[in-house]
Design an enzyme around this catalytic site. Structure first.
Site, short mmCIF file in Angstrom:
data_model
loop_
_atom_site.label_atom_id
_atom_site.label_comp_id
_atom_site.label_asym_id
_atom_site.label_seq_id
_atom_site.Cartn_x
_atom_site.Cartn_y
_atom_site.Cartn_z
N HIS A 264 -32.88 -14.89 -10.34
CA HIS A 264 -32.82 -16.19 -9.68
C HIS A 264 -33.76 -17.14 -10.42
CE1 HIS A 264 -32.92 -19.21 -6.47
NE2 HIS A 264 -31.81 -18.64 -6.03
N ASP A 321 -26.30 -13.15 -3.43
CA ASP A 321 -24.91 -12.81 -3.78
C ASP A 321 -24.66 -11.33 -3.92
OD1 ASP A 321 -24.91 -15.83 -5.54
OD2 ASP A 321 -23.57 -15.33 -3.88
#
Ligand code: SDX
Length: 385
Positions: A264, A321
């Site tokens: 991320h 996700d």
């Protein structure tokens, strides 16, 4: 970040602040997430997607009557026109689900006489319309993809559970209704992520809010952003059996491949949303089919290996996700539809940021450092051999 003479290039605007906002705090070091100051764990456990929408749009939790009125407004906006259904039906089976959603998202501005407004109250009404209709449109796309009839909304159901009903044709039980609502809450907002930034850039030109969310849907598609959940699940399916997981990850990393659902730009530790989603794996596992149990086992083995190999050392941890896929599958949502769920939920984040940004609008216009010749002589085509 490269430095040329006295300029600094910030690739992907990494580390650059574009504004001050009171909507969302993403604490990437400590792995914490707050919507208007409320920890995401508390909202996932105790709130509802409708209440979170009110919180994000108005900046505070609603009183009972306010929430009832807001929920009623969302319900009133659920229906979509026959024309919208026709677009979905004509494109549905050929185009990718999110491409169809992007197309119809753009089309709903046609039903608003004044798509652009400078008034916050009017833009909140537009946001409610967008939030509500996007879920209906996404569900309709899913139905057409399966060769099934588009279903009308069930006004006895809440927003997220009605989405699931319109997509699957079955009223979700209490656990499934809670899970889809939590998934909508967790995907609702995340500060200046790529799709929200695309929305802001678009609306900073004073293009209307419909143009903004259309840009948001377009940006969400890529596997580096909203498309990662489908990509991560496809990887789990490709791994096939839990015992193949470690070798698959090993080979992928050796081949410099990125493992979708990990890493991320902001979180350099466990994404708090992934933690919440992981906790639901335990809940759904004993009610799942063998196929989904296998996906869950694979996801847990992949998580363990990725954390061992890239967690502490590289700051690459599961993100929102990664565990979404097995949970969506459990709810009867096909992989191609995952990012339309993400988009349906994130409409409130996109709209909240536009409404906030317009309070002190500034056109986004970053610079590029030109590299190349200047005043080049123009040679006519006849002389160019
Ligand atoms: C979302 O921004 C948001 O808030 C987004 C989001 C939201 O709610 O809106 O949180 C939703 O989009 C989550 C992210 C979903 N995307 C993925 O899961 C795709 C896989 N992840 C990577 O592509 C990556 O981690 C990014 C794009 C998410 C972030 O990457 P950065 O910050 O641009 O860093 P990078 O790609 O330059 O990676 C730095 C290094 C590289 O190695 P080197 O070239 O330096 O040797 O880390 C490696 C990368 O190869 N790396 C990974 C990896 N992610 C980064 N290696 C293996 N697997 C990965 N997943």
């Amino acid at each position: 970040m490269e430095s040329k003479e006295n300029i600094e290039i910030h690739e992907g605007l990494s580390g650059i602040y574009i504004d001050i906002s009171s909507i969302c705090k993403v604490d990437g070091i400590n792995g914490k997430l707050y919507y208007r100051g409320y920890p995401i764990q508390v909202l996932a456990e105790r709130s509802s997607f409708e209440e979170v929408c009110y919180l994000l749009l108005y900046g505070r939790l609603p009183k009972k009557q306010e929430l009832d009125d807001f929920s009623e407004k969302l319900k009133k906006e659920r229906s979509i026109t026959d024309q919208t259904k026709q677009i979905i039906t004509s494109l549905g089976r050929k185009a990718q689900a999110l491409d169809v959603l992007r197309t119809v998202m753009s089309s709903i501005s046609a039903y608003d006489e004044t798509p652009y407004s400078s008034e916050e109250s009017k833009n909140i009404e537009k946001a409610i319309r967008i939030i509500s209709k996007t879920a209906t449109m996404a569900a309709a796309i899913g139905r057409i993809k399966k060769g099934e009839q588009i279903l009308e909304p069930d006004q006895s159901l809440g927003h997220a559970e009605n989405f699931l009903f319109m997509l699957t044709g079955k009223k979700p039980d209490k656990d499934a209704a809670k899970l889809i609502d939590v998934m909508f809450i967790l995907h609702a907002e995340h500060s200046s992520n790529a799709s929200t930034f695309a929305t802001l850039v678009t609306c900073s030109t004073l293009a209307d809010i419909y143009a903004g969310v259309t840009a948001g849907v377009a940006a969400l598609k890529g596997p580096l952003h909203g498309g990662a959940d489908e990509a991560a699940l496809k990887m789990m399916i490709e791994i096939g059996q839990p015992e193949n997981t470690e070798k698959y990850i090993e080979d992928a990393l050796a081949g410099k491949k990125k493992i979708m659902g990990f890493g991320h730009r902001v979180y350099k530790t466990y994404d708090p949303r992934a933690r919440i989603l992981k906790s639901y794996l335990d809940i759904v596992k004993n009610k799942s089919t063998e196929d989904i149990k296998r996906l869950i086992d694979i996801s847990l083995r992949a998580e363990k290996m990725m954390i061992e190999k890239l967690g502490q050392s590289h700051g690459i941890w599961p993100n929102v996700d990664f565990f979404s896929g097995p949970l969506y599958m459990y709810l009867g949502i096909e992989p191609e539809m995952f990012d339309t769920v993400f988009a349906s939920s994130r409409t409130v984040g996109w709209c909240s940021h536009v409404i906030e940004y317009w309070k002190n609008n500034k056109l986004f216009r970053p610079l590029e450092e030109y590299q190349g010749p200047l005043d080049v002589e123009y040679v006519g085509i006849e002389e160019r051999n």
